[in-house]
Design a protein around this motif. Structure first.
Motif, mmCIF file in Angstrom:
data_model
loop_
_atom_site.group_PDB
_atom_site.id
_atom_site.type_symbol
_atom_site.label_atom_id
_atom_site.label_comp_id
_atom_site.label_asym_id
_atom_site.label_seq_id
_atom_site.Cartn_x
_atom_site.Cartn_y
_atom_site.Cartn_z
ATOM 1 N N MET A 81 -4.520 8.694 -1.262
ATOM 2 C CA MET A 81 -5.578 8.205 -0.386
ATOM 3 C C MET A 81 -5.635 6.687 -0.381
ATOM 4 O O MET A 81 -5.908 6.063 0.653
ATOM 5 C CB MET A 81 -6.924 8.788 -0.813
ATOM 6 N N ILE A 82 -5.368 6.060 -1.541
ATOM 7 C CA ILE A 82 -5.320 4.593 -1.588
ATOM 8 C C ILE A 82 -4.240 4.079 -0.645
ATOM 9 O O ILE A 82 -4.437 3.119 0.113
ATOM 10 C CB ILE A 82 -5.067 4.104 -3.025
ATOM 11 N N SER A 83 -3.072 4.737 -0.683
ATOM 12 C CA SER A 83 -1.983 4.321 0.195
ATOM 13 C C SER A 83 -2.366 4.489 1.656
ATOM 14 O O SER A 83 -2.140 3.593 2.480
ATOM 15 C CB SER A 83 -0.718 5.139 -0.110
ATOM 16 N N LEU A 84 -2.950 5.637 2.003
ATOM 17 C CA LEU A 84 -3.306 5.899 3.396
ATOM 18 C C LEU A 84 -4.356 4.909 3.904
ATOM 19 O O LEU A 84 -4.246 4.391 5.023
ATOM 20 C CB LEU A 84 -3.813 7.327 3.547
ATOM 21 N N VAL A 85 -5.370 4.657 3.087
ATOM 22 C CA VAL A 85 -6.414 3.716 3.499
ATOM 23 C C VAL A 85 -5.852 2.308 3.612
ATOM 24 O O VAL A 85 -6.131 1.575 4.573
ATOM 25 C CB VAL A 85 -7.597 3.760 2.508
ATOM 26 N N GLY A 86 -5.048 1.903 2.627
ATOM 27 C CA GLY A 86 -4.468 0.560 2.652
ATOM 28 C C GLY A 86 -3.595 0.341 3.867
ATOM 29 O O GLY A 86 -3.695 -0.692 4.554
ATOM 30 N N VAL A 87 -2.733 1.317 4.157
ATOM 31 C CA VAL A 87 -1.871 1.198 5.329
ATOM 32 C C VAL A 87 -2.691 1.281 6.606
ATOM 33 O O VAL A 87 -2.430 0.559 7.581
ATOM 34 C CB VAL A 87 -0.782 2.298 5.310
ATOM 35 N N ILE A 99 8.000 0.645 4.892
ATOM 36 C CA ILE A 99 7.967 -0.630 4.177
ATOM 37 C C ILE A 99 8.804 -1.675 4.911
ATOM 38 O O ILE A 99 8.387 -2.832 5.073
ATOM 39 C CB ILE A 99 8.472 -0.449 2.736
ATOM 40 N N LEU A 100 9.984 -1.271 5.389
ATOM 41 C CA LEU A 100 10.845 -2.211 6.117
ATOM 42 C C LEU A 100 10.173 -2.683 7.405
ATOM 43 O O LEU A 100 10.241 -3.871 7.752
ATOM 44 C CB LEU A 100 12.185 -1.550 6.429
ATOM 45 N N LEU A 101 9.509 -1.766 8.113
ATOM 46 C CA LEU A 101 8.821 -2.155 9.344
ATOM 47 C C LEU A 101 7.650 -3.087 9.051
ATOM 48 O O LEU A 101 7.400 -4.041 9.797
ATOM 49 C CB LEU A 101 8.328 -0.914 10.086
ATOM 50 N N SER A 126 0.818 -1.217 0.000
ATOM 51 C CA SER A 126 0.000 0.000 0.000
ATOM 52 C C SER A 126 0.848 1.261 0.000
ATOM 53 O O SER A 126 0.413 2.306 -0.501
ATOM 54 C CB SER A 126 -0.928 0.004 1.225
ATOM 55 N N VAL A 127 2.038 1.194 0.577
ATOM 56 C CA VAL A 127 2.897 2.378 0.642
ATOM 57 C C VAL A 127 3.472 2.730 -0.730
ATOM 58 O O VAL A 127 3.824 3.889 -0.983
ATOM 59 C CB VAL A 127 4.036 2.156 1.653
ATOM 60 N N LEU A 128 3.541 1.775 -1.640
ATOM 61 C CA LEU A 128 4.243 1.981 -2.913
ATOM 62 C C LEU A 128 3.711 3.164 -3.733
ATOM 63 O O LEU A 128 4.518 3.959 -4.240
ATOM 64 C CB LEU A 128 4.208 0.689 -3.739
#
Length: 318
Positions: free
Chosen positions: A138-144, A73-75, A31-33
């Motif tokens: 927003m996709i990244s924020l929601v996914g994470v 991503i590493l965490l 999701s962060v990508l």
């Protein structure tokens, strides 16, 4: 024999925790990508929403967020794999505390804040490409926001079992910190309820403490974030009171999770408000803005101290 029966009853749950940990960790990393790629593009000067973001200071900020995204991503991968359990506790806990405090409240507001942010930025003169970039952000924020708490729960269940289960009575435990916990809980209870009441009052339209010349600056984004801060502040006061009560509660995890998210939210959001370059545009009077911002950070730190004290005593009991 009684102990063996308990152990056998818990064995089927282990694969579920591990599966949740892996799916959540991999999901958060993926999701962060989109966010990471957009920030890399901005750092290099591509697809800028505004000309201002081409300045050296903005590029430096974007470069810093690239590093933070890579750390995230590493965490997330660390939560998914056994080597993550060997990392120092502070290295895992601090960024995840701030991350869940930022993302979980935002997740609840995303369906409204996403379109509102796009509209606000477009009215401010942002390039059309920003509408599409905002969508991927927003996709990244929601996914994470969805995957990270799942990964954290599975990871913490393995590494810190004292954070789960029912309440424990450690009043007779030598050297317990219950009195200190209760004192801190009373202090932050008063502070959180006061801060929460002020924020909710502003969010629903109250104007006391707002600069009359800047009433029109209160948009949907401001109202929702202000209400969210107030609601989580009050929820944190409740959670801290339950965690430190003499009799405790039959279910320990809900109030502990509430205090964890509330403390992270109050610290992270108010830290951002204190250092962001456009904080002078907040419609509150300057003194009240400073007082609410600084008190939010202090209350967040004290709440996480209560969590550490509670978990310390619970580990000693276990």
């Amino acid at each position: 024999m009684r102990y063996d029966n308990k152990a056998m009853s818990k064995e089927p749950q282990a694969p579920l925790w591990m599966k949740m940990r892996r799916i959540g960790g991999y999901g958060a990393a993926i999701s962060v990508l989109p966010y990471l790629l957009i920030k890399i593009a901005w750092t290099l000067g591509f697809f800028m929403p505004t000309e201002q973001m081409g300045d050296a200071s903005w590029r430096a900020i974007n470069a810093a967020t690239v590093v933070l995204a890579m750390i995230g991503i590493l965490l997330a991968l660390a939560f998914s794999m056994s080597w993550g359990e060997r990392l120092p506790a502070w290295l895992v806990a601090i960024p995840i505390w701030m991350g869940t405090g930022l993302l979980v409240p935002m997740l609840l507001l995303a369906p409204v804040l996403g379109p509102a942010a796009m509209t606000r930025d477009k009215e401010a003169g942002a390039a059309d490409v920003w509408v599409y970039e905002q969508f991927f952000v927003m996709i990244s924020l929601v996914g994470v926001g969805i995957c990270l708490p799942l990964a954290l729960a599975g990871y913490a269940r393995t590494r810190w079992p004292e954070a789960f289960g029912t309440s424990m009575d450690y009043r007779d435990l030598p050297g317990n910190t219950l009195k200190l916990q209760q004192t801190l809980a009373k202090f932050i209870g008063v502070g959180c309820i006061l801060l929460g009441t002020i924020k909710v009052f502003w969010a629903v339209g109250g104007t006391f403490g707002i600069d009359p010349a800047r009433l029109d600056e209160r948009d949907v984004w401001w109202h929702l974030l202000t209400f969210s801060t107030g609601a989580w502040s009050i929820a944190g006061a409740w959670g801290a009171r339950v965690l430190t009560s003499d009799n405790g509660t039959r279910r320990f995890l809900p109030p502990m999770a509430t205090v964890w998210i509330s403390s992270g939210m109050l610290f992270s959001y108010n830290l951002f408000s204190a250092i962001r370059t456009d904080s002078q545009f907040s419609p509150e009077y300057a003194l009240l803005r400073v007082l609410t911002t600084e008190s939010g950070m202090i209350l967040g730190i004290i709440m996480v101290m209560i969590i550490l004290l509670v978990l310390h005593d619970r580990r000693r009991v276990l």
